[in-house]
Design an enzyme around this catalytic site. Structure first.
Site, mmCIF file in Angstrom:
data_model
loop_
_atom_site.group_PDB
_atom_site.id
_atom_site.type_symbol
_atom_site.label_atom_id
_atom_site.label_comp_id
_atom_site.label_asym_id
_atom_site.label_seq_id
_atom_site.Cartn_x
_atom_site.Cartn_y
_atom_site.Cartn_z
ATOM 1 N N HIS A 186 0.850 -1.186 0.000
ATOM 2 C CA HIS A 186 0.000 0.000 0.000
ATOM 3 C C HIS A 186 0.891 1.243 0.000
ATOM 4 C CE1 HIS A 186 -3.032 -2.884 1.047
ATOM 5 N NE2 HIS A 186 -3.954 -1.983 1.326
ATOM 6 N N GLU A 189 -1.866 6.258 -0.983
ATOM 7 C CA GLU A 189 -3.259 6.448 -0.580
ATOM 8 C C GLU A 189 -3.328 7.628 0.381
ATOM 9 O OE1 GLU A 189 -6.989 3.962 1.447
ATOM 10 O OE2 GLU A 189 -4.927 3.319 1.837
ATOM 11 N N ASP A 268 -12.275 -3.052 0.694
ATOM 12 C CA ASP A 268 -13.068 -3.591 1.810
ATOM 13 C C ASP A 268 -14.535 -3.281 1.505
ATOM 14 O OD1 ASP A 268 -10.695 -4.102 3.804
ATOM 15 O OD2 ASP A 268 -10.448 -2.029 3.128
#
Length: 323
Positions: A186, A189, A268
């Site tokens: 990740h 973001e 999610d």
């Protein structure tokens, strides 16, 4: 839209239907105060609250049997959206506390559950949790290295992107690389374009989870395009968490137009009230994505998937237009 879909960025616990988690809590007599809204959806108002609610929901997932049931519930949702291949982020921290022996039991339960659903292929990407720190990440990496194979094909990192630097976790990523695992993390973001530079430079990943803030650095955009580093973009997640204020402001189309290889995932999904079909519908509405673009993006995902060549060939065949 009947085009088969490929999803590369899906957290197995974060994809748990709220009703599934509530049901487990009732079975075990566990209170999950503060986790749900009155309508039964997950409750949070910020990214940090999201992480807290996520981890609270995970407290009812206490054994391999529950994770097997969870895998079934998540994959059934994906099948409903026309997904034929998915890569799920799996964390040994939530599956046995990082003990390799315990992790194997959890992994086998998830693998067996996925094998019972031939409509979809699943692969696991083991993730360390960034805000748990570099030492704990080494434990996750050991679990990954010990169980690398046909089912566990990648290693990555999730969690709070503002904790430390990507390079702090280089040891764990090197361990996974030496075990033959493919790498993602990740970045971009919350940590800006610089976090993507760190991921590329210090961890040597071939994919970036999210990566959307790369748009703020034209040189980085060119680098991603030139080196064919693939972004696992989750537009609905980014808008729900206010990384961008609305869909119109999201940079996925600008990145694609600049030659960056983008894919589409849900991250999610029940937390963000989305599914993969809804993501593509909104991309069509806001950016004019038609069937040709959607097919091309899924071909990009197939080519970027952490799977064997035979599986990739089969996915690409399924993505061919009907004659």
């Amino acid at each position: 839209m009947n085009i088969p879909k490929i999803e590369l960025h899906l957290h197995i616990e974060g994809a748990a239907p709220p009703a599934f988690i509530r049901g487990l809590a009732q079975e075990k007599g566990v209170s999950l105060d503060g986790v749900f809204n009155e309508d039964g959806s997950y409750r949070f108002e910020s990214f940090n609250q999201f992480l807290s609610v996520y981890e609270a929901a995970c407290t009812v997932l206490t054994g391999p049997e529950e994770f097997g049931r969870l895998t079934t519930a998540v994959l059934e949702q994906s099948i409903e959206q026309g997904v034929i291949y998915t890569e799920a982020f799996l964390s040994p921290d939530f599956c046995g506390g990082g003990d390799v022996g315990a992790w194997r039991e959890y992994m086998h339960a998830m693998q067996e559950a996925s094998a019972k659903l031939p409509q979809i292929e699943m692969r696991g990407i083991i993730t360390c949790i960034r805000h748990f720190g570099p030492d704990q990440a080494k434990t996750a990496a050991k679990c990954a290295a010990e169980t690398a194979g046909d089912f566990i094909t990648g290693f990555g990192m999730g969690g709070d992107e503002m904790r430390g630097k990507q390079g702090d976790f280089a040891y764990s990523f090197d361990m996974a690389r030496e075990a033959g695992l493919r790498l993602t993390t990740h970045a971009g973001e919350w940590g800006g374009a610089e976090s993507v530079w760190q991921a590329v430079r210090d961890l040597g990943v071939e994919r970036i989870g999210h990566g959307v803030q790369s748009i703020d650095d034209p040189r980085l955009v060119d680098h991603l395009a030139e080196h064919e580093i693939v972004l696992e973009v989750c537009p609905g997640s980014n808008v729900a968490l206010a990384v961008y204020p609305d869909w119109h402001s999201h940079p996925i189309e600008k990145l694609r137009e600049r030659g960056v290889k983008v894919t589409v995932s849900t991250d999610d999904p029940p937390f963000f009230h989305t599914n993969l079909g809804a993501e593509y519908d909104l991309l069509g509405h806001h950016f004019g994505w038609d069937d040709e673009i959607v097919r091309d993006v899924n071909i990009t995902a197939a080519n970027a998937a952490f799977c064997d060549d035979a599986t990739r060939k089969n996915l690409l065949k399924k993505l061919e237009p009907a004659s």
